[in-house]
Design a protein around this motif. Structure first.
Motif, PDB file in Angstrom:
ATOM      1  N   ILE A  11       0.677  -1.290  -0.237  1.00 29.78           N
ATOM      2  CA  ILE A  11      -0.528   0.320  -0.028  1.00 29.78           C
ATOM      3  C   ILE A  11       0.571   1.267  -0.033  1.00 29.78           C
ATOM      4  N   GLY A  12       0.897   1.998  -1.190  1.00 29.47           N
ATOM      5  CA  GLY A  12       1.762   3.476  -0.806  1.00 29.47           C
ATOM      6  C   GLY A  12       2.134   4.271  -2.047  1.00 29.47           C
ATOM      7  N   SER A  13       2.622   5.330  -2.300  1.00 23.21           N
ATOM      8  CA  SER A  13       2.376   6.297  -3.103  1.00 23.21           C
ATOM      9  C   SER A  13       3.887   5.903  -4.698  1.00 23.21           C
ATOM     10  N   ALA A  14       3.601   6.363  -5.570  1.00 19.28           N
ATOM     11  CA  ALA A  14       4.555   6.313  -6.158  1.00 19.28           C
ATOM     12  C   ALA A  14       4.593   7.361  -7.570  1.00 19.28           C
ATOM     13  N   TYR A  15       4.978   8.015  -8.059  1.00 18.66           N
ATOM     14  CA  TYR A  15       5.665   9.080  -8.599  1.00 18.66           C
ATOM     15  C   TYR A  15       6.263   8.944  -9.893  1.00 18.66           C
ATOM     16  N   ALA A  16       6.505   8.747 -10.902  1.00 19.43           N
ATOM     17  CA  ALA A  16       6.907   9.339 -12.087  1.00 19.43           C
ATOM     18  C   ALA A  16       7.448  10.460 -13.222  1.00 19.43           C
ATOM     19  N   ARG A  17       7.684  10.802 -13.961  1.00 22.48           N
ATOM     20  CA  ARG A  17       8.416  12.055 -14.701  1.00 22.48           C
ATOM     21  C   ARG A  17       9.306  11.366 -15.642  1.00 22.48           C
ATOM     22  N   MET A  18       8.452  11.506 -17.048  1.00 23.33           N
ATOM     23  CA  MET A  18       9.535  11.907 -17.993  1.00 23.33           C
ATOM     24  C   MET A  18       9.165  12.896 -19.721  1.00 23.33           C
ATOM     25  N   ASP A  19      10.326  13.279 -19.851  1.00 26.59           N
ATOM     26  CA  ASP A  19      10.272  14.971 -20.893  1.00 26.59           C
ATOM     27  C   ASP A  19       9.830  14.489 -21.756  1.00 26.59           C
ATOM     28  N   VAL A  28       3.293  -0.186 -19.326  1.00 24.18           N
ATOM     29  CA  VAL A  28       3.475  -1.061 -17.895  1.00 24.18           C
ATOM     30  C   VAL A  28       3.564  -0.761 -16.578  1.00 24.18           C
ATOM     31  N   TYR A  29       4.791   0.406 -16.551  1.00 22.20           N
ATOM     32  CA  TYR A  29       5.422   0.808 -15.726  1.00 22.20           C
ATOM     33  C   TYR A  29       4.929   1.988 -15.380  1.00 22.20           C
ATOM     34  N   LEU A  30       4.269   2.701 -16.344  1.00 19.55           N
ATOM     35  CA  LEU A  30       3.752   3.633 -15.744  1.00 19.55           C
ATOM     36  C   LEU A  30       2.429   3.755 -15.196  1.00 19.55           C
ATOM     37  N   PRO A  31       2.244   4.453 -14.520  1.00 16.12           N
ATOM     38  CA  PRO A  31       0.279   5.178 -13.788  1.00 16.12           C
ATOM     39  C   PRO A  31      -0.530   5.203 -13.989  1.00 16.12           C
ATOM     40  N   ILE A  32      -1.140   4.862 -15.370  1.00 20.97           N
ATOM     41  CA  ILE A  32      -2.085   5.065 -15.970  1.00 20.97           C
ATOM     42  C   ILE A  32      -3.295   4.067 -15.556  1.00 20.97           C
ATOM     43  N   PRO A  33      -4.103   4.289 -15.694  1.00 19.41           N
ATOM     44  CA  PRO A  33      -5.690   3.451 -15.888  1.00 19.41           C
ATOM     45  C   PRO A  33      -6.275   3.003 -16.838  1.00 19.41           C
ATOM     46  N   VAL A  34      -5.963   3.993 -18.125  1.00 18.46           N
ATOM     47  CA  VAL A  34      -6.200   3.239 -19.176  1.00 18.46           C
ATOM     48  C   VAL A  34      -5.059   2.493 -20.231  1.00 18.46           C
ATOM     49  N   GLU A  35      -5.597   1.594 -21.426  1.00 14.49           N
ATOM     50  CA  GLU A  35      -4.541   1.702 -21.998  1.00 14.49           C
ATOM     51  C   GLU A  35      -4.233   2.300 -23.611  1.00 14.49           C
ATOM     52  N   VAL A  36      -3.004   2.800 -23.576  1.00 15.95           N
ATOM     53  CA  VAL A  36      -2.183   3.241 -24.181  1.00 15.95           C
ATOM     54  C   VAL A  36      -1.758   2.980 -25.096  1.00 15.95           C
ATOM     55  N   LYS A  37      -2.089   2.544 -26.448  1.00 12.06           N
ATOM     56  CA  LYS A  37      -1.794   1.606 -27.653  1.00 12.06           C
ATOM     57  C   LYS A  37      -0.453   3.169 -28.195  1.00 12.06           C
ATOM     58  N   GLY A  39       1.516   6.774 -27.985  1.00 10.50           N
ATOM     59  CA  GLY A  39       1.437   8.616 -28.022  1.00 10.50           C
ATOM     60  C   GLY A  39       2.762   8.831 -27.155  1.00 10.50           C
ATOM     61  N   VAL A  40       3.637   9.871 -27.731  1.00 14.34           N
ATOM     62  CA  VAL A  40       4.616  10.282 -27.405  1.00 14.34           C
ATOM     63  C   VAL A  40       4.871  11.660 -26.960  1.00 14.34           C
ATOM     64  N   GLY A  41       5.352  11.762 -25.947  1.00 15.57           N
ATOM     65  CA  GLY A  41       5.495  13.579 -25.115  1.00 15.57           C
ATOM     66  C   GLY A  41       5.906  13.367 -23.614  1.00 15.57           C
ATOM     67  N   GLY A  42       5.237  14.313 -22.826  1.00 14.54           N
ATOM     68  CA  GLY A  42       5.631  14.821 -21.629  1.00 14.54           C
ATOM     69  C   GLY A  42       4.937  13.904 -20.805  1.00 14.54           C
ATOM     70  N   VAL A  43       5.267  13.237 -19.852  1.00 15.70           N
ATOM     71  CA  VAL A  43       3.983  12.530 -18.446  1.00 15.70           C
ATOM     72  C   VAL A  43       5.452  13.379 -17.773  1.00 15.70           C
ATOM     73  N   VAL A  58      -3.408  10.560 -10.418  1.00 11.06           N
ATOM     74  CA  VAL A  58      -2.846  11.754 -11.634  1.00 11.06           C
ATOM     75  C   VAL A  58      -1.848  12.428 -12.675  1.00 11.06           C
ATOM     76  N   ALA A  59      -2.318  12.420 -14.064  1.00 11.68           N
ATOM     77  CA  ALA A  59      -1.316  12.501 -14.803  1.00 11.68           C
ATOM     78  C   ALA A  59      -1.209  13.634 -15.578  1.00 11.68           C
ATOM     79  N   ASP A  60       0.119  14.917 -15.555  1.00  9.28           N
ATOM     80  CA  ASP A  60       0.404  15.933 -16.319  1.00  9.28           C
ATOM     81  C   ASP A  60       0.254  15.203 -18.077  1.00  9.28           C
ATOM     82  N   LEU A  61      -0.218  15.485 -18.289  1.00 11.03           N
ATOM     83  CA  LEU A  61       0.228  14.943 -20.410  1.00 11.03           C
ATOM     84  C   LEU A  61       0.148  16.432 -21.367  1.00 11.03           C
ATOM     85  N   GLN A  62       1.445  16.068 -22.021  1.00 10.94           N
ATOM     86  CA  GLN A  62       1.486  17.058 -23.268  1.00 10.94           C
ATOM     87  C   GLN A  62       2.069  15.633 -24.092  1.00 10.94           C
ATOM     88  N   LEU A  63       0.706  15.033 -25.259  1.00 11.53           N
ATOM     89  CA  LEU A  63       1.157  14.158 -25.740  1.00 11.53           C
ATOM     90  C   LEU A  63       0.934  14.503 -27.283  1.00 11.53           C
TER      91      LEU A  63
END
Length: 362
Positions: A11-19, A28-37, A39-43, A58-63
């Motif tokens: 039980i816990g929290s996680a954070y990820a950032r990729m520019d 498979v590694y990013l905490p995104i609750p929907v299937e993404v086939k 998409g390229v950009g900042g997360v 919560v995800a901030d996206l520029q894709l």
């Protein structure tokens, strides 16, 4: 968990950032609750989890070049670009989803949907309460909604209605709440503003173009305010030709009790190239009956050659053709039209059955 290796108990929290991320490859590694086939950009993403389940994200996206599935059994949603913040929360009782400062461009139509905020919440039915839902939106682009409807978790009936009405325009300050199944709610409440809305005519419902105003409604009734400039109304079951208007304003209310609907046009004012006028009246309809109308209207004036276009279809094609071929010049002033009675009996055989009267100064 009980041990570090018992990841299913974490039980816990996680954070990820990729520019500059390939979201599909890293999905498979990013905490995104929907299937993404694709998409390229900042997360940039934050999640809370309980064992294998993501409870909050919560995800901030520029894709760009985004292809995602909102549900496994839906076709992919194809976006040329997606920017903003997405949030998702899941509980045993239901889930909610929100978008903050969200803007996107549809891949196929190149339709751009300007920045807006969205919130959707669904609560499952229990033994003590019905299922319930809530939708809030600072703005909704109706044409974009129709274009992506197949990829959204709508039922078939709602998708069919979107195709039939082919809406265009914009909703603002949308509030929609309901209890029961969304396709057949037990109760509902809706409130919104709309601008430059167009819808196609379907069955007995009119086609509309250039509509601006506000609407508030629930299962018991509602109100409609219009404040239009150039607009058009297609009443194919009443008038043979669409009514083109330079201005149209009204306050109309309605009530629904059992199988009866009552509509009250408190005041409606309009103007076009032919005339200007006001009308008020009441209309009541029970079950599938034609309905009872009590309508009073006044027109400033009308050229004789245009009168045939304002005669209802039920008055008969013979009358409209006679007016069209017989009245070539002249003008009627101070026109008054009164229509009162059961529309199933129109044209009325006598004043006992109803009243249809037109008076004017020629």
């Amino acid at each position: 968990g009980s041990t570090l290796l018992a990841m299913s108990e974490w039980i816990g929290s996680a954070y990820a950032r990729m520019d500059s991320a390939n979201v599909a490859a890293w999905g498979v590694y990013l905490p995104i609750p929907v299937e993404v086939k694709t998409g390229v950009g900042g997360v940039q993403a934050w999640v809370d989890f309980e064992g294998p389940h993501i409870t909050d994200s919560v995800a901030d996206l520029q894709l760009v070049d985004v292809s995602t599935k909102l549900k496994a059994d839906l076709p992919p949603l194809q976006l040329e670009s997606l920017n903003g913040r997405l949030s998702y929360r899941e509980r045993n009782t239901g889930f909610n989803f929100s978008g903050k400062d969200l803007d996107f461009t549809l891949a196929n139509s190149k339709t751009n949907v300007p920045e807006a905020d969205y919130f959707f919440q669904y609560s499952k039915a229990t033994e003590k309460q019905l299922a319930a839902g809530e939708l809030l939106a600072s703005a909704l682009d109706l044409e974009a909604l129709r274009l992506v409807a197949d990829a959204l978790p709508f039922d078939a009936a709602h998708r069919k209605k979107l195709d039939q009405f082919a809406p265009k325009g914009r909703f603002e300050k949308v509030v929609l709440k309901w209890s029961g199944e969304a396709s057949a709610p037990q109760t509902y409440a809706a409130r919104l503003k709309f601008s430059d809305v167009n819808v196609a005519a379907v069955d007995d419902l009119p086609g509309l173009a250039g509509m601006n105003g506000e609407i508030e409604a629930n299962q018991n009734g509602g109100s409609l305010t219009l404040d239009n400039k150039a607009s058009e109304i297609s009443l194919g079951n009443i008038f043979a030709q669409p009514l083109k208007l330079d201005s149209l304003s009204t306050l109309t209310t309605w009530k629904k009790t059992d199988n009866k609907t009552e509509v009250n046009i408190e005041k409606l004012a309009f103007a076009n190239a032919d005339t200007s006028g006001q009308l008020s009246g009441k209309f009541s309809k029970q079950n599938k009956a034609a309905g009872v109308l009590d309508l009073k209207s006044n027109f400033s004036g009308l050229n004789a050659a245009d009168i045939h276009r304002y005669i209802p279809i039920k008055a008969g094609e013979e009358l409209r053709d006679w007016l069209k071929t017989s009245l070539k010049s002249g003008r009627a002033e101070n026109i008054a039209l009164d229509l009162k009675g059961n529309l199933a009996e129109f044209p009325f055989a006598s004043e006992k059955e109803g009243l249809f009267r037109i008076s004017a100064k020629i």
